[in-house]
Design an enzyme around this catalytic site. Structure first.
Site, PDB file in Angstrom:
ATOM      1  N   SER A 153     -17.936 -24.674 -14.394  1.00 19.35           N
ATOM      2  CA  SER A 153     -17.130 -23.464 -14.529  1.00 19.35           C
ATOM      3  C   SER A 153     -15.844 -23.714 -13.759  1.00 19.35           C
ATOM      4  O   SER A 153     -15.799 -24.572 -12.859  1.00 19.35           O
ATOM      5  CB  SER A 153     -17.871 -22.263 -13.933  1.00 19.35           C
ATOM      6  OG  SER A 153     -16.978 -21.177 -13.714  1.00 19.35           O
ATOM      7  N   THR A 154     -14.793 -22.987 -14.089  1.00 10.73           N
ATOM      8  CA  THR A 154     -13.593 -23.053 -13.253  1.00 10.73           C
ATOM      9  C   THR A 154     -13.945 -22.759 -11.804  1.00 10.73           C
ATOM     10  O   THR A 154     -13.346 -23.315 -10.878  1.00 10.73           O
ATOM     11  CB  THR A 154     -12.544 -22.036 -13.751  1.00 10.73           C
ATOM     12  OG1 THR A 154     -12.131 -22.398 -15.071  1.00 10.73           O
ATOM     13  CG2 THR A 154     -11.328 -21.995 -12.839  1.00 10.73           C
ATOM     14  N   ASN A 155     -14.958 -21.905 -11.617  1.00 11.94           N
ATOM     15  CA  ASN A 155     -15.262 -21.422 -10.277  1.00 11.94           C
ATOM     16  C   ASN A 155     -15.926 -22.457  -9.370  1.00 11.94           C
ATOM     17  O   ASN A 155     -16.054 -22.226  -8.166  1.00 11.94           O
ATOM     18  CB  ASN A 155     -16.132 -20.170 -10.360  1.00 11.94           C
ATOM     19  CG  ASN A 155     -15.456 -19.082 -11.169  1.00 11.94           C
ATOM     20  OD1 ASN A 155     -14.259 -19.154 -11.427  1.00 11.94           O
ATOM     21  ND2 ASN A 155     -16.217 -18.090 -11.582  1.00 11.94           N
ATOM     22  N   SER A 331      30.805 -29.558  10.836  1.00 14.25           N
ATOM     23  CA  SER A 331      31.543 -28.314  10.621  1.00 14.25           C
ATOM     24  C   SER A 331      32.642 -28.519   9.600  1.00 14.25           C
ATOM     25  O   SER A 331      33.221 -29.598   9.504  1.00 14.25           O
ATOM     26  CB  SER A 331      32.145 -27.828  11.939  1.00 14.25           C
ATOM     27  OG  SER A 331      32.979 -26.714  11.733  1.00 14.25           O
ATOM     28  N   LYS A 337      32.783 -32.319  15.330  1.00 19.76           N
ATOM     29  CA  LYS A 337      31.491 -31.711  15.653  1.00 19.76           C
ATOM     30  C   LYS A 337      30.384 -32.354  14.805  1.00 19.76           C
ATOM     31  O   LYS A 337      30.520 -32.516  13.603  1.00 19.76           O
ATOM     32  CB  LYS A 337      31.530 -30.209  15.382  1.00 19.76           C
ATOM     33  CG  LYS A 337      30.327 -29.436  15.918  1.00 19.76           C
ATOM     34  CD  LYS A 337      30.573 -27.921  15.765  1.00 19.76           C
ATOM     35  CE  LYS A 337      29.491 -27.118  16.462  1.00 19.76           C
ATOM     36  NZ  LYS A 337      28.209 -27.219  15.796  1.00 19.76           N
TER      37      LYS A 337
END
Length: 485
Positions: A153-155, A331, A337
């Site tokens: 199952s997917t589960n 910057s 910087k």
């Protein structure tokens, strides 16, 4: 001219096939290995642009899960060997990285992962059909539901594939983390004898060495490796064979145990069957445990990153104790910087991982009765955290840590002027006199050593001995790795 071009254009060959499910017929591209349920998911869930195949380890995990299930079914006598063989070939091909583009379902989806499971079932079924000499869509021979989803199952397949995908990615994460820890250790070894001032609450505290500081960063990351290894053990517990809600409906005798063993053999991880399959089907504890380990790693990386930003601050008007490699101009308006962009990146990625852990916790605490339908967002959150941590640690190491240098003149000047140095003199001149020196230093702006010399409290030989790395910092080089004695 338009009429003529249409009249004489070649007849377009049919580039799709018709497949059906309980909702009706659907056109499927001829070259697609997926089928109708994947096609519906592609329509329904155009959400994030993040797909199953963005995480190749996750795709590989699905192929391993389906291979283990097919083998267990074959050994139980439910699947003929002639059906198993092409399925096994299909799974091996996907594990080797083929057909990756066929796993295209958005990770954000309703249905508790059904779309992803069916995507795997459909793609593997059609690959297997071709391996067996049939055409795509000949599901009377090998079908997505009847054969690829047999006893499943997917589960049970979905959480198992999630766990295996996470374990595969965890190995890459740990490897990158180990390399980062080694880089910090290397800096520690290089500067083990350079004395500096330690700080608590950003105030001068007591002396230590630069090497000790960086070895400590390495040690903290090594602790995180150990924590990840402990946490990954929670992912070894799986619920294969649980099917829909944990009652093992539609599975042959011994299937759950055998499928678990088969997956261990195929993947190399020591999976174990949960002792209560019903609890294991709705409970997401293992994901919460592992996500928490990612969160603690993120908090450590963020702390270290912000330390580096402080230590490199300035350069003229900050601490300026270390130099970070310049990666880009800092910057658009301030010439010259340079910003600490790599530690900033590491920190902000860490914040995202911490947020993902909150998502995992909330999703795990919800869900209804025998299933937690919010498992997909748990998978998304953890996969993303693994990916961005792994990638960012690599960049952080290569573009920042490995290029760090120190400013020994800054450390020397700080030691000469800091009041914190007085603590090291306590054993010789006493606490009272040390306090008087500290007070005078604050009032006059003079350094402790300057006052000691002025007042002739210690000889130069005594000063040299007291200020040696071993005496001031408790340095025992033998306990640090990679140090040459």
């Amino acid at each position: 001219m338009l009429f003529v071009s249409i009249l004489w254009s070649p007849i377009r060959a049919q580039d799709y096939r018709i497949e059906s499910d309980l909702l009706g017929d659907k056109e499927i591209p001829t070259d697609a290995y997926y089928s109708v349920q994947t096609a519906r998911a592609l329509e329904n869930f155009q959400i994030s642009g993040q797909y199953t195949n963005d995480y190749p380890n996750y795709v590989k995990a699905w192929a391993m899960v389906k291979w283990a299930a097919a083998k267990a079914n074959t050994e139980a006598g439910k699947m003929p060997i002639e059906t198993f063989k092409p399925i096994e070939e299909a799974c091996k091909a996907v594990i080797n990285g083929e057909y990756l583009n066929q796993f295209k379902v958005d990770l954000y989806q309703g249905g508790a992962g059904t779309s992803t499971n069916m995507n795997a079932n459909e793609v593997l079924a059609n690959i297997a059909l071709e391996k067996a000499g049939f055409k795509k869509g000949e599901y009377d021979k090998i079908a997505p539901n009847d054969q690829l989803n047999m006893s499943q199952s997917t589960n049970d397949t979905y959480p198992t594939a999630l766990k295996l995908g996470m374990l595969l990615s965890n190995e890459q994460l740990k490897n990158e983390l180990q390399l980062l820890a080694k880089s910090f250790r290397a800096i520690g070894a290089k500067y083990i004898d350079v004395v500096k001032m330690g700080r608590t609450e950003l105030q001068d505290a007591v002396p230590m060495t630069v090497g000790q500081e960086f070895h400590a960063y390495g040690a903290a990351l090594e602790w995180e490796i150990a924590n990840l290894e402990r946490a990954q053990e929670a992912l070894y517990v799986i619920n294969m064979g649980a099917t829909a809600i944990g009652t093992e409906l539609n599975t042959p005798e011994g299937y759950a145990e055998n499928c678990t063993n088969q997956l261990s053999t195929i993947s190399g991880f020591d999976f174990v069957k949960a002792n209560d399959l019903i609890a294991a089907t709705w409970n997401l504890q293992s994901f919460v445990i592992y996500s928490s380990a990612l969160k603690t790693l993120a908090t450590t990386l963020s702390k270290i990153s912000n330390d580096l930003i402080i230590l490199s601050s300035g350069p003229r008007n900050g601490l300026f104790e270390i130099n970070l490699p310049a990666r880009q101009p800092g910057s658009s308006i301030m010439p010259g910087k340079v910003n600490p962009v790599m530690p900033e990146l590491m920190a902000l990625v860490s914040y995202r991982v911490i947020g993902n852990d909150v998502t995992v916790s909330i999703a795990a605490s919800d869900g209804d009765l025998q299933l937690n339908a919010y498992e997909p967002v748990v998978g998304i959150s953890i996969f993303e955290s693994q990916k961005i941590l792994t990638n960012t640690m690599k960049a952080f190491r290569e573009f920042c840590i490995d290029g760090i240098t120190i400013n020994e003149d800054t450390h020397r000047k700080n030691l000469e002027t800091t009041i914190g140095l007085v603590t090291a003199l306590n054993p010789v001149i006493g606490y009272k006199k040390s306090s008087e020196l500290a007070k005078e230093a604050k009032l006059t702006g003079k350094g402790i050593l300057e006052l000691v010399r002025e007042q002739k409290l210690l000889t130069e030989e005594q000063i040299k001995k007291l200020l040696s790395p071993a005496n001031m910092t408790g340095l025992d080089k033998a306990k640090y790795p990679n140090n040459k004695q």
